[in-house]
Design a protein around this motif. Structure first.
Motif: not given
Length: 153
Positions: A124-148
């Motif tokens: 899945a892909l998300w775009r910021c409504e304000s600045c247009g930056k794109l986000y998706w759950r790539g390989s980095h997502w596990r690291g984010i989840r683990d740190r939180l």
């Protein structure tokens, strides 16, 4: 655990603010050139809790009857623990832009994504409504989840 409170971070806590946004929290950036008085005024006017490492600013907030959380550590993991100790829920939730705090909108498959780092037909892909930056759950997502989640053990 608190999930719907709004925050404003001072410049010393911009990295913490980004991580709180990854958990879906509304954490605004301080306006360019804002001083301590401006931050207190914004917190009061917008019903935000000020996040700061500045003890004097925290005391000024108290006098002005503005909500404030004083963070003592300069270490990100310890800051995240302090936030959780304050009763703030930290679970990965992609609803806010980590840069500008804008809301993310899921991109429908018919929209094109010209970012070469995202594989075709990827997650899945998300775009910021304000600045247009794109986000998706790539390989980095596990690291984010683990740190939180690290503080749960």
């Amino acid at each position: 655990m608190v999930k719907d409170r709004r925050y404003i971070a001072d410049l010393m806590l911009m990295r913490l603010a980004r991580w709180m946004r990854m958990a879906g929290h509304d954490v605004s950036n301080p306006p360019e050139g804002a001083d301590d008085s401006d931050l207190i005024e914004i917190a009061l006017a917008e019903g935000r809790t000020l996040l700061t490492r500045d003890k004097l600013l925290a005391k000024r907030c108290e006098k002005a009857e503005a909500r404030c959380i004083l963070i003592s550590s300069s270490d990100l993991d310890e800051q995240l623990s302090e936030i959780e100790d304050a009763g703030i829920f930290l679970e990965p939730e992609p609803v806010r832009c980590t840069l500008c705090n804008g809301l993310l909108q899921e991109v429908v498959e018919s929209e094109s994504c010209d970012d070469p780092r995202r594989p075709e037909g990827g997650p899945a892909l998300w775009r910021c409504e304000s600045c247009g930056k794109l986000y998706w759950r790539g390989s980095h997502w596990r690291g984010i989840r683990d740190r939180l989640k690290r503080r749960d053990s």
